[in-house]
Write a protein that holds these residues in place. Structure first.
Motif, PDB file in Angstrom:
ATOM      1  N   THR A 181       0.788  -0.537   0.315  1.00 17.41           N
ATOM      2  CA  THR A 181      -0.383  -0.538  -0.113  1.00 17.41           C
ATOM      3  C   THR A 181       1.376   1.206  -0.224  1.00 17.41           C
ATOM      4  N   LEU A 182       1.984   0.832   0.927  1.00 17.56           N
ATOM      5  CA  LEU A 182       2.992   2.231   0.365  1.00 17.56           C
ATOM      6  C   LEU A 182       3.196   2.599  -0.601  1.00 17.56           C
ATOM      7  N   PHE A 183       3.877   1.683  -1.479  1.00 21.15           N
ATOM      8  CA  PHE A 183       4.616   1.851  -2.483  1.00 21.15           C
ATOM      9  C   PHE A 183       3.446   2.100  -3.369  1.00 21.15           C
ATOM     10  N   THR A 184       1.252   1.674  -3.144  1.00 24.16           N
ATOM     11  CA  THR A 184       0.584   2.709  -4.035  1.00 24.16           C
ATOM     12  C   THR A 184       1.049   3.669  -4.076  1.00 24.16           C
ATOM     13  N   TYR A 185       0.980   4.637  -3.204  1.00 18.52           N
ATOM     14  CA  TYR A 185       0.912   6.152  -2.960  1.00 18.52           C
ATOM     15  C   TYR A 185       2.504   6.885  -3.171  1.00 18.52           C
ATOM     16  N   PHE A 186       3.483   5.922  -3.017  1.00 21.98           N
ATOM     17  CA  PHE A 186       4.413   6.454  -3.247  1.00 21.98           C
ATOM     18  C   PHE A 186       5.516   5.666  -3.973  1.00 21.98           C
ATOM     19  N   SER A 187       5.244   4.988  -5.389  1.00 22.51           N
ATOM     20  CA  SER A 187       6.420   4.261  -6.125  1.00 22.51           C
ATOM     21  C   SER A 187       7.794   3.983  -6.749  1.00 22.51           C
ATOM     22  N   SER A 188       8.369   4.394  -5.456  1.00 24.44           N
ATOM     23  CA  SER A 188      10.109   4.072  -4.706  1.00 24.44           C
ATOM     24  C   SER A 188       9.924   4.943  -3.467  1.00 24.44           C
ATOM     25  N   LYS A 189      11.097   4.206  -2.683  1.00 20.20           N
ATOM     26  CA  LYS A 189      11.123   4.960  -1.714  1.00 20.20           C
ATOM     27  C   LYS A 189      11.801   6.652  -1.645  1.00 20.20           C
ATOM     28  N   ASP A 190      12.390   6.777  -2.668  1.00 19.29           N
ATOM     29  CA  ASP A 190      13.372   7.756  -3.100  1.00 19.29           C
ATOM     30  C   ASP A 190      12.149   9.223  -3.655  1.00 19.29           C
ATOM     31  N   GLU A 191      10.637   8.634  -3.815  1.00 19.64           N
ATOM     32  CA  GLU A 191       9.724   9.115  -4.688  1.00 19.64           C
ATOM     33  C   GLU A 191       8.779   9.307  -2.796  1.00 19.64           C
ATOM     34  N   LEU A 192       9.090   8.712  -1.695  1.00 21.71           N
ATOM     35  CA  LEU A 192       8.355   8.912  -0.436  1.00 21.71           C
ATOM     36  C   LEU A 192       9.424  10.013  -0.033  1.00 21.71           C
ATOM     37  N   LEU A 193      10.907   9.709  -0.326  1.00 18.94           N
ATOM     38  CA  LEU A 193      11.836  10.486   0.749  1.00 18.94           C
ATOM     39  C   LEU A 193      11.199  12.166   0.280  1.00 18.94           C
ATOM     40  N   ASN A 194      11.288  12.705  -1.834  1.00 19.47           N
ATOM     41  CA  ASN A 194      11.499  13.830  -2.118  1.00 19.47           C
ATOM     42  C   ASN A 194       9.701  14.525  -1.677  1.00 19.47           C
ATOM     43  N   GLN A 195       8.969  13.678  -1.630  1.00 20.66           N
ATOM     44  CA  GLN A 195       6.984  14.254  -1.754  1.00 20.66           C
ATOM     45  C   GLN A 195       7.594  14.689   0.489  1.00 20.66           C
ATOM     46  N   LEU A 196       7.847  13.906   1.241  1.00 18.61           N
ATOM     47  CA  LEU A 196       8.223  13.959   2.441  1.00 18.61           C
ATOM     48  C   LEU A 196       8.782  15.802   2.559  1.00 18.61           C
ATOM     49  N   TYR A 197      10.630  15.590   1.786  1.00 14.75           N
ATOM     50  CA  TYR A 197      10.988  17.000   1.723  1.00 14.75           C
ATOM     51  C   TYR A 197       9.880  17.682   1.448  1.00 14.75           C
ATOM     52  N   LEU A 198       9.558  17.458   0.336  1.00 13.58           N
ATOM     53  CA  LEU A 198       8.059  18.719  -0.372  1.00 13.58           C
ATOM     54  C   LEU A 198       6.746  18.909   0.890  1.00 13.58           C
ATOM     55  N   GLU A 199       6.898  18.356   1.977  1.00 15.21           N
ATOM     56  CA  GLU A 199       5.462  18.331   3.182  1.00 15.21           C
ATOM     57  C   GLU A 199       6.502  19.269   3.716  1.00 15.21           C
ATOM     58  N   LEU A 200       7.255  18.933   4.601  1.00 16.13           N
ATOM     59  CA  LEU A 200       8.278  19.313   5.203  1.00 16.13           C
ATOM     60  C   LEU A 200       8.055  20.905   5.369  1.00 16.13           C
ATOM     61  N   LYS A 201       9.105  20.902   3.368  1.00 17.68           N
ATOM     62  CA  LYS A 201       9.134  22.269   3.387  1.00 17.68           C
ATOM     63  C   LYS A 201       8.027  23.985   3.633  1.00 17.68           C
ATOM     64  N   ALA A 202       6.534  22.627   2.961  1.00 20.13           N
ATOM     65  CA  ALA A 202       5.285  23.796   3.001  1.00 20.13           C
ATOM     66  C   ALA A 202       4.996  24.057   4.180  1.00 20.13           C
ATOM     67  N   GLY A 203       4.782  23.018   4.965  1.00 18.98           N
ATOM     68  CA  GLY A 203       4.317  23.391   6.829  1.00 18.98           C
ATOM     69  C   GLY A 203       5.372  23.880   6.808  1.00 18.98           C
ATOM     70  N   LEU A 204       6.699  24.159   7.248  1.00 22.69           N
ATOM     71  CA  LEU A 204       7.802  25.067   7.270  1.00 22.69           C
ATOM     72  C   LEU A 204       7.710  26.755   6.905  1.00 22.69           C
ATOM     73  N   ARG A 205       7.748  26.321   5.342  1.00 27.78           N
ATOM     74  CA  ARG A 205       6.786  28.117   4.925  1.00 27.78           C
ATOM     75  C   ARG A 205       5.628  28.332   5.531  1.00 27.78           C
ATOM     76  N   GLU A 206       4.681  27.545   5.315  1.00 26.14           N
ATOM     77  CA  GLU A 206       2.973  27.839   5.758  1.00 26.14           C
ATOM     78  C   GLU A 206       3.807  28.586   7.549  1.00 26.14           C
ATOM     79  N   ALA A 207       4.573  28.480   8.445  1.00 24.70           N
ATOM     80  CA  ALA A 207       4.694  28.863   9.447  1.00 24.70           C
ATOM     81  C   ALA A 207       5.446  29.973   9.672  1.00 24.70           C
ATOM     82  N   MET A 208       6.440  30.371   8.431  1.00 28.03           N
ATOM     83  CA  MET A 208       7.078  31.108   8.593  1.00 28.03           C
ATOM     84  C   MET A 208       6.166  32.615   7.622  1.00 28.03           C
ATOM     85  N   LEU A 209       5.279  32.330   6.808  1.00 31.18           N
ATOM     86  CA  LEU A 209       5.055  33.360   6.083  1.00 31.18           C
ATOM     87  C   LEU A 209       3.362  33.421   6.240  1.00 31.18           C
TER      88      LEU A 209
END
Length: 190
Positions: free
Chosen positions: A43-71
């Motif tokens: 199921t994890l790989f249904t949402y993220f095709s690879s671990k690298d995709e998971l890492l990249n999407q997680l990075y973007l999610e974290l950056k988005a949360g930080l951006r929202e907090a900062m701005l």
């Protein structure tokens, strides 16, 4: 017919990844993330095709949360120092409130598995902050340091500030103010 993806499951996987990566680092197995999220590894790989995709999407999610907090509440019409202080305080508050996310973002920032394109997209989300720095440099308010250097100074001083606040939360405002003054002195013209 394939089932539609659930935003709740995707978010559960991302939350589990934060917890697991904070404990074990980015090399932690996806099976552990799936277990923590309460889903099958497939199921994890249904949402993220690879671990690298998971890492990249997680990075973007974290950056988005930080951006929202900062701005949130960013004083666009205020002076440079006031805008910089707002960004500083919001970053510190986010980091103190989200220690696992902070730890994982630090790991992903230096990870070679997060693509340069994704890192650029994460940085682009902070265009308001970059614009403020460029404006300050153009008007002679700040030293003419490369933006990457200013960002590295911000990160290093913020990490130190957050570490001290975590150890002595009763001194939060004192450390937050001292950290900002150190940052401002490092980048500002005297």
């Amino acid at each position: 017919m394939a089932r539609p993806r659930s935003e709740d499951k995707r978010n559960a996987i991302l939350e589990a990844a934060i917890q697991v990566f904070a404990e074990q680092g980015a090399s932690a197995p996806t099976a552990r993330i799936a277990r923590q999220a309460g889903v099958a590894e497939g199921t994890l790989f249904t949402y993220f095709s690879s671990k690298d995709e998971l890492l990249n999407q997680l990075y973007l999610e974290l950056k988005a949360g930080l951006r929202e907090a900062m701005l949130t509440g960013y004083p666009r019409e205020a002076g440079i120092r006031e805008r910089a202080r707002h960004v500083w305080c919001a970053y510190i508050d986010w980091g103190v409130a989200h220690p696992r996310e902070r730890k994982v973002m630090a790991q992903l920032t230096v990870s070679e598995r997060v693509t340069p394109e994704v890192k650029a997209a994460g940085a682009a989300a902070f265009a308001d902050v970059s614009g403020m720095l460029h404006e300050a440099m153009a008007t002679g308010l700040l030293r003419d340091h490369p933006p990457a250097f200013v960002g590295a100074l911000l990160s290093a001083l913020a990490e130190t500030t957050m570490d001290f606040i975590a150890r002595e939360p009763e001194r939060t405002e004192s450390y937050r103010s001292a950290g900002f003054e150190a940052f401002w002195q490092a980048i500002g013209k005297r």
